[in-house]
Write an enzyme that holds these catalytic residues in place. Sequence first.
Site, PDB file in Angstrom:
ATOM      1  N   GLU A 135       0.789  -1.231   0.000  1.00 21.48           N
ATOM      2  CA  GLU A 135       0.000   0.000   0.000  1.00 21.48           C
ATOM      3  C   GLU A 135       0.825   1.287   0.000  1.00 21.48           C
ATOM      4  O   GLU A 135       0.434   2.265  -0.608  1.00 21.48           O
ATOM      5  CB  GLU A 135      -0.961   0.001   1.199  1.00 21.48           C
ATOM      6  CG  GLU A 135      -1.898  -1.197   1.177  1.00 21.48           C
ATOM      7  CD  GLU A 135      -2.900  -1.190   2.315  1.00 21.48           C
ATOM      8  OE1 GLU A 135      -3.438  -0.123   2.626  1.00 21.48           O
ATOM      9  OE2 GLU A 135      -3.143  -2.270   2.894  1.00 21.48           O
ATOM     10  N   GLU A 167       2.349  -7.708   9.851  1.00 22.15           N
ATOM     11  CA  GLU A 167       1.006  -7.134  10.015  1.00 22.15           C
ATOM     12  C   GLU A 167       0.129  -8.062  10.855  1.00 22.15           C
ATOM     13  O   GLU A 167      -0.650  -7.619  11.695  1.00 22.15           O
ATOM     14  CB  GLU A 167       0.366  -6.951   8.629  1.00 22.15           C
ATOM     15  CG  GLU A 167      -1.026  -6.367   8.657  1.00 22.15           C
ATOM     16  CD  GLU A 167      -1.604  -6.178   7.255  1.00 22.15           C
ATOM     17  OE1 GLU A 167      -1.098  -6.826   6.308  1.00 22.15           O
ATOM     18  OE2 GLU A 167      -2.544  -5.390   7.113  1.00 22.15           O
TER      19      GLU A 167
HETATM   20  C1  RAM Z   1      -4.729  -1.986   6.080  1.00 24.21           C
HETATM   21  C2  RAM Z   1      -3.552  -1.124   6.202  1.00 24.21           C
HETATM   22  C3  RAM Z   1      -3.379  -0.411   7.514  1.00 24.21           C
HETATM   23  C4  RAM Z   1      -4.613  -0.372   8.340  1.00 24.21           C
HETATM   24  C5  RAM Z   1      -5.845  -0.422   7.527  1.00 24.21           C
HETATM   25  C6  RAM Z   1      -7.109  -0.365   8.329  1.00 24.21           C
HETATM   26  O1  RAM Z   1      -5.021  -2.198   4.736  1.00 24.21           O
HETATM   27  O2  RAM Z   1      -2.407  -1.860   5.890  1.00 24.21           O
HETATM   28  O3  RAM Z   1      -2.326  -0.916   8.277  1.00 24.21           O
HETATM   29  O4  RAM Z   1      -4.581   0.817   9.094  1.00 24.21           O
HETATM   30  O5  RAM Z   1      -5.877  -1.528   6.696  1.00 24.21           O
END
Ligand code: RAM
Length: 918
Positions: free
Chosen positions: A490, A788
């Site tokens: 992203e 993540e």
């Molecule tokens: C994901 C992003 C981010 C988060 C949002 C809600 O796609 O990577 O870390 O804040 O979602």
Amino acid sequence: MTSSSLDADVETQPRERPAPTRLRVEYLKEAFGITASAPRMSWAPPAGTVQQTAYRITADNGWDTGKVTSARHQLIPYTGPALQSRSRFEWRVRTWNTDADGTETASAWSDPMPVELGLLHASDWTAQWIGPEEPDVPAREERPGYALHKAFTLDTVPETGRAYATAHGIYELFLNGVRVGDQQLTPGSTSYNTTLQFQAYDITGLLRPGGNTIRAVLTDGWYRGTFGYTRDADMYGSSTALLAQLEIQSGDNRTVIGTDGSWRVSRTEILGADLMAGQRTDFRALEGTADDAAPCASAAAEAGAAVVLNCSYGTLTGPVAPPTRIVEEFPPVSVTRLASGRQVVDFGQNIHGWVRLSTLGGPGEAVTLVYGEALDATGDVTQDHLRPHDFRRPGQFLPAGQVDVVTASGAPGEVFEPRHTTHGFQYVSVQGLTTDLAAEDITACLVHTDLEPVGSFTCSDPRLNKLHDIVQWSFRDNACEVPTDCPQREKAGWTGDWQLFVPTAAYLYDVTGFSRKWLRDVRADQWENGVIVNISPSPGPGFTSAEFMAFTNGSCGWGDAIAMVPWELYLATGDAGILAENWDAMNRWLGFVRTTAETQRHPSVTAAGAVPAPHEKYLWDTGFHFGEWMEPDGPEPDLFAARSADHGIVATAYYRNTTAVMAQAAAVLGRPEEARALANLSENIRQAWEKEYLDPAGQVTQPSQANCVRALAFDLVSPQHRSSVTAQLVSLIREAGTHVGTGFLATPYLLPVLADNGELDLAYELLMQDSEPSWLVMVDRGATTMWELWNGLDAGGAPHQSLNHYSKGAVVSFLHRYTAGLRQAPGSAGYQRIIIEPRPGAGLSSAATSHTGPQGRIDVAWEIDDGVLALGATVPSGTTAEVRLPGEPVAVVGPGAHSFLAADGSKSPHFHPARSTL
Ligand code: RAM
């Protein structure tokens, strides 16, 4: 009080001290091309002093403050001769300081710091915006780089030369074939509709008498390339453009060469460049075109005229954050040739940037580079886990991007360095190259905002050190222009991620200018109704995809960044101006939240009673919320379902926290009535939360670790319920087999809340847990950056989602504040009052941390030997430290080096200040 001459000062002050250090102008170490016409100066007092009593600033433009009696050394306004566009001066400072024995000594003069202003006014720009003629704009991700160039002649060697440049897109400047400056990805990422940075360069040394050529390479960048999870293109416009102005001074003669219709446009070797997709370069495309170094006839023949565009100058601004650079370079740790013939290069570290490849294929042979963070079962790079959902075609995925292709022409010395894209990677699959790559053929270039490191941590446990290291890496990989969520999938400035990580980041790096720059975009992107959008920079609601995803904006924990980030920056710096800059925007956000809370009821509440109970107007339980987000074993996120879910327990908690933060901010800003009103509102919300979400037995009604953590961290429950909620949290953790159960939002608070509520040992058990989910699983599975998801690499080694998200890494602030034991005292900002309180655990035998704040460097280190804890601490000038060791009264010490001995807490306490020195 001022004194008249520097010499007199020296005479009356025979004992010289070291000089003030860390000179800054508006938080910048390099103040070149700035557009603040009343810049503010800061420095750190000389090491080894106790308290600054006076300062004197002089500059070579005649500015001289004289000796000013003041302890202040932060953000002193410039009061010299009025500054204009291009003004230049060098300033330096000396201070007077007291010693431990109360005598005053003068410091030496600091090293000088140059400051040069850029172009302050639209009218300074005589250059015109120009661009390539593109009758048919090529498809997204396929758009080439254009060269815009002009040849000019100089009669003599100029005295000075400056270039000012910016672009709609990304530009690189070359003068006589030499790259101008070392900044990357210029003009950087901002909300372009309101702010466009320009860069200033000293080109004196690159100019020569006779023929010269200025050339810019222009690609899509953030302006019109694809961006973010949704891979939207053309966010700010559909044509790229360049604005450049060279100003060459010889005596009184100023020659200005600005972009205009006389510039030529030619093709470049870049056939396609996109920040997400990658870069396609074919060196054969250069054959027969201009040699960079000389404006030859063939160039003119090849080139077409540039198109003059009617773009605004009104958004142009100089830097407020450090520039983006190649900050480090690495050789590979291995290169493996697979059975498929591909070569997989492992750099041993997940980074953000690109590679430099100096061995290419034969003439006309394309070599493809696929960048990724993980390998598949065959040992090749996999990108599957990085592919975003295609929201327009449910069930389908978009390509991950991150692919470069280079075709050699066969000319000697060709090197591929794709500086018009960026990638998140540890591995590169090199495809189509028959030559075996040697280590020196391929180099990883780490690209990020050139932030100053200001914090460190180390301890006796290698796994915790590695954890700290991978968190620091994730931050570096996500500090490119704006704080991003991840460097591959992203690259987006998600508000929630920065809100929860900024306290950790601000301890480790000076992120003040970097965050102020980003907050300017957050404010610019704020909607009329006060909503803070999830991602900044972003182009605003007029943009199709922004509209498509618009319903997700206004989420608690994300929008609250507008209050939480400025507050953390204020705490780190003591600069109330940061609160002032954001005060209106926070109020507008609060206005949105408050109106929503007061006027809307969640359908589930309405079903329970037709008439709202009095406390319900304080519940924020409608609208879209991400909620805790990404809890282990949580459901796959469904944004459309989240739209109607009741997230009141999370949102009301943030409503409480933001009002509490704003009450404190109001007090700092000298707004006592607003402070009182906000504190009252915050207390009412607290009571409403307790009434709605706590049962009579003092248990959180929607039991989850995250909800219990917030209840304690945001002070949502009254004091008599803290122990029952703590007990509930403990049992939830135990039920989970002593595993972390939080997602994004509550993770930073989990261990501190346990430690603050009598459960330090459990905090350490969680920290040291090494089965999934836990932080150490990442360490044990070889992570070099924070994941993540808790199962980023699962037990079988398969990757899931991004492997480079700093959010869960906020845990390391527990290592700084609790393990090593350095934190600010309540009510302190800018590290003027600190608390040193090691909270050892997990059998650690030593820990050390340092932080260089506005006052200077603080060092804390302890060691336990045979039940005795030996603590060493260095406290900088102007700082008071409370030293708290087990079972002993608080010792208050001032600047200097101190050491203490105490029992480690498990034995009977014995504590005495052993030695204090300056
Ligand atoms: C994901 C992003 C981010 C988060 C949002 C809600 O796609 O990577 O870390 O804040 O979602």
